[in-house]
Design a protein around this motif. Sequence first.
Motif, short mmCIF file in Angstrom:
data_model
loop_
_atom_site.label_atom_id
_atom_site.label_comp_id
_atom_site.label_asym_id
_atom_site.label_seq_id
_atom_site.Cartn_x
_atom_site.Cartn_y
_atom_site.Cartn_z
N ASP A 224 69.38 -37.80 43.57
CA ASP A 224 69.31 -36.94 44.75
C ASP A 224 70.72 -36.56 45.17
N ILE A 225 71.11 -35.30 44.97
CA ILE A 225 72.43 -34.83 45.39
C ILE A 225 72.32 -33.91 46.60
N GLY A 226 71.16 -33.95 47.24
CA GLY A 226 70.97 -33.16 48.46
C GLY A 226 70.36 -31.80 48.25
N THR A 227 70.10 -31.44 47.00
CA THR A 227 69.46 -30.15 46.72
C THR A 227 67.94 -30.28 46.81
N LYS A 228 67.29 -29.18 47.04
CA LYS A 228 65.84 -29.22 47.26
C LYS A 228 65.12 -28.20 46.36
N ALA A 229 63.87 -28.50 46.08
CA ALA A 229 63.02 -27.56 45.34
C ALA A 229 62.65 -26.39 46.26
N PRO A 230 62.39 -25.21 45.71
CA PRO A 230 62.39 -24.88 44.27
C PRO A 230 63.81 -24.79 43.72
N PHE A 231 64.00 -25.28 42.49
CA PHE A 231 65.32 -25.34 41.90
C PHE A 231 65.60 -24.08 41.07
N ASP A 232 66.77 -23.50 41.31
CA ASP A 232 67.22 -22.37 40.50
C ASP A 232 67.68 -22.85 39.12
N THR A 233 68.22 -24.09 39.09
CA THR A 233 68.86 -24.61 37.89
C THR A 233 68.51 -26.08 37.72
N VAL A 234 68.33 -26.52 36.48
CA VAL A 234 68.25 -27.94 36.20
C VAL A 234 69.40 -28.29 35.26
N ALA A 235 70.01 -29.45 35.47
CA ALA A 235 71.10 -29.94 34.63
C ALA A 235 70.63 -31.22 33.94
N VAL A 236 70.73 -31.26 32.62
CA VAL A 236 70.36 -32.45 31.85
C VAL A 236 71.59 -32.90 31.07
N GLY A 237 71.59 -34.17 30.72
CA GLY A 237 72.72 -34.74 29.99
C GLY A 237 72.76 -36.24 30.20
N ASP A 238 73.92 -36.84 29.89
CA ASP A 238 74.06 -38.29 30.03
C ASP A 238 74.85 -38.60 31.29
N SER A 239 75.73 -39.61 31.23
CA SER A 239 76.43 -40.06 32.43
C SER A 239 77.34 -38.98 33.01
N PHE A 240 77.84 -38.05 32.19
CA PHE A 240 78.70 -37.00 32.71
C PHE A 240 77.91 -36.01 33.56
N THR A 241 76.64 -35.83 33.25
CA THR A 241 75.79 -34.98 34.08
C THR A 241 75.30 -35.75 35.30
N PHE A 242 74.94 -37.00 35.09
CA PHE A 242 74.49 -37.84 36.20
C PHE A 242 75.59 -38.05 37.24
N CYS A 243 76.85 -37.87 36.82
CA CYS A 243 78.02 -38.14 37.66
C CYS A 243 78.16 -39.64 37.91
N ASP A 244 78.15 -40.39 36.82
CA ASP A 244 78.34 -41.83 36.88
C ASP A 244 79.70 -42.14 37.50
N ASP A 245 79.76 -43.16 38.33
CA ASP A 245 80.99 -43.59 39.01
C ASP A 245 81.49 -42.56 40.03
N VAL B 244 78.15 -38.46 45.55
CA VAL B 244 77.47 -37.16 45.56
C VAL B 244 78.46 -36.04 45.86
N ASP B 245 79.35 -36.27 46.82
CA ASP B 245 80.29 -35.22 47.22
C ASP B 245 81.27 -34.86 46.11
N ALA B 246 81.50 -35.79 45.17
CA ALA B 246 82.42 -35.53 44.07
C ALA B 246 81.71 -35.12 42.79
N CYS B 247 80.39 -35.04 42.82
CA CYS B 247 79.62 -34.70 41.62
C CYS B 247 79.73 -33.21 41.33
N TRP B 248 80.04 -32.88 40.07
CA TRP B 248 80.24 -31.47 39.72
C TRP B 248 78.98 -30.64 39.96
N ALA B 249 77.81 -31.23 39.75
CA ALA B 249 76.57 -30.48 39.96
C ALA B 249 76.41 -30.11 41.44
#
Length: 356
Positions: free
Chosen positions: A112-133, A136-141
């Motif tokens: 949960d990065i604060g965005t809500k449905a309906p979603f214009d975009t979905v981002a998939v991937g591993d820890s770099f997409t999840f924004c590991d470490d 939320v405020d520093a997450c690129w997504a």
Amino acid sequence: MRYPSALTRSTENLSSTRPKRRFAIAAVMLSLVFSVAVLESLPRLLPGLMPAKVRTVARIYDARNSWESMMRPDRELGFALKPGLDIEFPSEGGPVGVRTADLGIDGIGYRDIGTKAPFDTVAVGDSFTFCDDSSVDACWAKLLSDRAGLSIANLGVNGYSNLAETRLLAKVLPTLKPKLVLLGFFPNDFKDNVHFDNWTRSGTDDYWTWMRRKRRSDVSEWFAQNSFLYRLFDAARRYGDRKTVDYKNGDLELVLRSDDWWWGVVQRSEVTPTYDLTQQALADADSTAKSSGSTLVVLLFPFKEQVYWHIAREHLERGGELTEDEVDAPLRTIGDFLDSRSIPYCDLTGALRQEA
């Protein structure tokens, strides 16, 4: 007068020394138990007294335990994030808040990065997409969502392969129907795709447990979860030969290492069989996106040593063996494949290297 025989005297001496020996053994055992108890408790009660590398080992194992508790087995995806989590994840810079929401599809959770449905975009991937470490405020997504005015669903999951991501898209796109799909590719996906492909033929429903048992038994796993001393032993056994370089220049601090996962891929660019799996996964992801009316864009994430190659090549033991062009070859090969399939992509290496 009768005198005791030598055998009698020896028996009497032995009888008199038995309690002393038992006491000595008991004292040694108690001391050992007490020492172990202190060594197990001290790092937990007074972590600040521990050397930096010891604290790092503890954090890594705590993070792994936390991550496993955040997941559930999934027979199609291997594992999936649990919805409804609200935890403090142990990160290098301190605890990071992680909340997950329910996607409403097969019990799949997402960060949960604060965005809500309906979603214009979905981002998939591993820890770099999840924004590991990352918070939320520093997450690129999250930053991209705010600046582009798009509601982005962050479906990244640590440890996911491109094969798992393609399966995830097939499950969620018919319902979410986003305009844009962002797929983050990181070079360790080459090996993760091989692992996932092997798991699909293993006959098990839990990828994470299957992978763990390739490294350690259930008994050693319990000790890794609960024993601080075992963690030190296990880390020394598994990573003792891994050569790392601590680099510091002003505000820039890096831990550089030439891990086999990227070194082998770089040396065997376009040769290793994992390229076939990777390319097929990306092609399938593109087809899945198009069938749902979405456009796939692949984000090529370089690894840290690649971005800072001007530094890494001077400090890594084998750094002088590779040119920058050779280090970039794996991502360039994927980019060439995407070009051949007319799949849009963004290679972030140049921009990040310029900033570095």
